[in-house]
Design a protein around this motif. Sequence first.
Motif, PDB file in Angstrom:
ATOM      1  N   ARG A 308       0.829  -1.209   0.000  1.00  0.00           N
ATOM      2  CA  ARG A 308       0.000   0.000   0.000  1.00  0.00           C
ATOM      3  C   ARG A 308       0.864   1.259   0.000  1.00  0.00           C
ATOM      4  O   ARG A 308       0.570   2.226  -0.698  1.00  0.00           O
ATOM      5  CB  ARG A 308      -0.940  -0.018   1.203  1.00  0.00           C
ATOM      6  CG  ARG A 308      -1.962  -1.157   1.147  1.00  0.00           C
ATOM      7  CD  ARG A 308      -2.883  -1.173   2.353  1.00  0.00           C
ATOM      8  NE  ARG A 308      -3.805  -2.299   2.297  1.00  0.00           N
ATOM      9  CZ  ARG A 308      -4.944  -2.316   1.610  1.00  0.00           C
ATOM     10  NH1 ARG A 308      -5.295  -1.237   0.918  1.00  0.00           N
ATOM     11  NH2 ARG A 308      -5.725  -3.379   1.602  1.00  0.00           N
ATOM     12  N   ALA A 309       1.943   1.241   0.785  1.00  0.00           N
ATOM     13  CA  ALA A 309       2.840   2.399   0.804  1.00  0.00           C
ATOM     14  C   ALA A 309       3.490   2.602  -0.555  1.00  0.00           C
ATOM     15  O   ALA A 309       3.746   3.745  -0.968  1.00  0.00           O
ATOM     16  CB  ALA A 309       3.911   2.218   1.883  1.00  0.00           C
ATOM     17  N   GLY A 310       3.746   1.493  -1.263  1.00  0.00           N
ATOM     18  CA  GLY A 310       4.366   1.591  -2.577  1.00  0.00           C
ATOM     19  C   GLY A 310       3.506   2.276  -3.613  1.00  0.00           C
ATOM     20  O   GLY A 310       4.002   2.695  -4.665  1.00  0.00           O
ATOM     21  N   GLN A 311       2.207   2.418  -3.330  1.00  0.00           N
ATOM     22  CA  GLN A 311       1.309   3.112  -4.243  1.00  0.00           C
ATOM     23  C   GLN A 311       1.229   4.611  -3.951  1.00  0.00           C
ATOM     24  O   GLN A 311       0.577   5.351  -4.683  1.00  0.00           O
ATOM     25  CB  GLN A 311      -0.093   2.488  -4.150  1.00  0.00           C
ATOM     26  CG  GLN A 311      -0.122   1.028  -4.559  1.00  0.00           C
ATOM     27  CD  GLN A 311      -1.491   0.402  -4.402  1.00  0.00           C
ATOM     28  OE1 GLN A 311      -2.509   1.054  -4.634  1.00  0.00           O
ATOM     29  NE2 GLN A 311      -1.545  -0.868  -4.021  1.00  0.00           N
ATOM     30  N   LEU A 312       1.891   5.036  -2.879  1.00  0.00           N
ATOM     31  CA  LEU A 312       1.858   6.446  -2.484  1.00  0.00           C
ATOM     32  C   LEU A 312       3.273   7.032  -2.414  1.00  0.00           C
ATOM     33  O   LEU A 312       3.548   7.938  -1.639  1.00  0.00           O
ATOM     34  CB  LEU A 312       1.189   6.602  -1.111  1.00  0.00           C
ATOM     35  CG  LEU A 312      -0.343   6.714  -1.077  1.00  0.00           C
ATOM     36  CD1 LEU A 312      -0.996   5.397  -1.503  1.00  0.00           C
ATOM     37  CD2 LEU A 312      -0.816   7.077   0.318  1.00  0.00           C
ATOM     38  N   THR A 313       4.175   6.525  -3.229  1.00  0.00           N
ATOM     39  CA  THR A 313       5.566   6.926  -3.072  1.00  0.00           C
ATOM     40  C   THR A 313       5.844   8.376  -3.457  1.00  0.00           C
ATOM     41  O   THR A 313       6.799   8.973  -2.948  1.00  0.00           O
ATOM     42  CB  THR A 313       6.491   5.991  -3.870  1.00  0.00           C
ATOM     43  OG1 THR A 313       5.934   5.731  -5.156  1.00  0.00           O
ATOM     44  CG2 THR A 313       6.701   4.691  -3.141  1.00  0.00           C
ATOM     45  N   LEU A 314       5.081   8.945  -4.351  1.00  0.00           N
ATOM     46  CA  LEU A 314       5.293  10.362  -4.655  1.00  0.00           C
ATOM     47  C   LEU A 314       4.963  11.209  -3.435  1.00  0.00           C
ATOM     48  O   LEU A 314       5.720  12.116  -3.065  1.00  0.00           O
ATOM     49  CB  LEU A 314       4.446  10.791  -5.852  1.00  0.00           C
ATOM     50  CG  LEU A 314       4.574  12.259  -6.272  1.00  0.00           C
ATOM     51  CD1 LEU A 314       6.027  12.623  -6.534  1.00  0.00           C
ATOM     52  CD2 LEU A 314       3.726  12.551  -7.509  1.00  0.00           C
ATOM     53  N   SER A 315       3.843  10.920  -2.785  1.00  0.00           N
ATOM     54  CA  SER A 315       3.484  11.643  -1.563  1.00  0.00           C
ATOM     55  C   SER A 315       4.524  11.414  -0.473  1.00  0.00           C
ATOM     56  O   SER A 315       4.916  12.357   0.240  1.00  0.00           O
ATOM     57  CB  SER A 315       2.103  11.195  -1.071  1.00  0.00           C
ATOM     58  OG  SER A 315       1.089  11.557  -1.990  1.00  0.00           O
ATOM     59  N   LEU A 316       4.977  10.170  -0.320  1.00  0.00           N
ATOM     60  CA  LEU A 316       5.956   9.863   0.719  1.00  0.00           C
ATOM     61  C   LEU A 316       7.303  10.511   0.424  1.00  0.00           C
ATOM     62  O   LEU A 316       8.001  10.945   1.345  1.00  0.00           O
ATOM     63  CB  LEU A 316       6.114   8.349   0.851  1.00  0.00           C
ATOM     64  CG  LEU A 316       4.891   7.604   1.396  1.00  0.00           C
ATOM     65  CD1 LEU A 316       5.151   6.097   1.413  1.00  0.00           C
ATOM     66  CD2 LEU A 316       4.538   8.095   2.795  1.00  0.00           C
ATOM     67  N   TYR A 317       7.675  10.553  -0.841  1.00  0.00           N
ATOM     68  CA  TYR A 317       8.931  11.203  -1.195  1.00  0.00           C
ATOM     69  C   TYR A 317       8.896  12.682  -0.825  1.00  0.00           C
ATOM     70  O   TYR A 317       9.825  13.213  -0.199  1.00  0.00           O
ATOM     71  CB  TYR A 317       9.195  11.037  -2.691  1.00  0.00           C
ATOM     72  CG  TYR A 317      10.375  11.845  -3.159  1.00  0.00           C
ATOM     73  CD1 TYR A 317      11.665  11.436  -2.881  1.00  0.00           C
ATOM     74  CD2 TYR A 317      10.185  13.043  -3.846  1.00  0.00           C
ATOM     75  CE1 TYR A 317      12.756  12.190  -3.286  1.00  0.00           C
ATOM     76  CE2 TYR A 317      11.254  13.804  -4.250  1.00  0.00           C
ATOM     77  CZ  TYR A 317      12.538  13.376  -3.972  1.00  0.00           C
ATOM     78  OH  TYR A 317      13.614  14.132  -4.360  1.00  0.00           O
TER      79      TYR A 317
END
Length: 378
Positions: A308-317
């Motif tokens: 799930r985190a891998g689908q939000l990597t732009l936000s996390l970056y």
Amino acid sequence: MGLSVPTPTFADTAPSARMAGPDVVRAVALIGVVVMNFHGYLILRDIESGGVHAPTGWLDELFDPWDGPLSTRFAATFVLVAGVGVTLLTRSTLGEPARVREMRWRLARRGVLLYVVGLLLEQIWPGTIIVYYGVMFVLAAGIFTWRSRWIVAAGAVTAICSTALRSWRFDRARDGKSTSWLTSPGDDSIRRYVFDVFVNGTHPLLPWFSFLCAGIVLGRMLPLRWWRRATVGAGLASVSVAWFLSVLLAADGDANDDGDLAGVVFSTNPLDRSIVYVASALGTALLAYAAIDWLAERFPMATDPLRRAGQLTLSLYLAHVLVFNLLVDWLGWVEPAGTSSALLFAAGFWVGAIALAAWWQRRFGRGPAEYAYRAFGG
């Protein structure tokens, strides 16, 4: 710095229909990127305040963000996954000219957006890879329909040209001739934007585009039953050949202006950007992809938060950039210290980030940055 942003794989299908492997690999790679970035930027902050960077132990050497054994490995893996994402995004359009044209424009729009955002982000996060990702996606828009052998050839030519250019610069320096027109064109020169992207920057397309090309081909292999065995074999072969060449032909594997040409051509130092470095980093990325994908397939429940985190990597970056600047530069709660402090800082960020991202993805599907990304890029 080895910074990374997500691949353009925000599929139109529901999250459960996505392949878990690429998302988990992307999340793990970004964890490593955050560790290296936090460590590297804390070192730079310490140097700015009068400190001296001198690795004193095995932990410092292992996580040295510039020439340690883990340097750029996580970022290279992320670029590889970006190539896989390009294939997964575009594979349903092949054979349909109208859809191919639409997909070219979609990738180009996303690339332009990332490039512009990257230039803005440079003001608070120098060395961000987003600029280079943007250009890579624009180029991917032109090559995703090529046959695999031509994409492999493009990646190989990219690495060869990088090695040839570095060798030429070495020869010029040895002869006392300047190449500053290429390496230091000046902040006010329009050439800087071109030369930085292709030659001088933190992750220039010569040779980093090789990793994207490899990922596009890897993505095409995923439907095959034997893809993992082939990936592991290719990864082991690449790492072995790179080690052999660097150890036996380049002496210590590091290039410098006082050494010989072999130290340039056969160096595995990320800053030398030789074809041997590319083989080493690509081999590591292939092995990591195969292993993490297997774990995602074997243990789906345990790796679900990473998926799930891998689908939000732009936000996390973007979040990791803001968190660093908030806690280090603005509030001063985290001070430049040793490697252990950087690891604890990164670990604390990721415990909270993965938990928040998993909750957000269940609740809203896409992250806030991903919504904006898709609104512009399609």
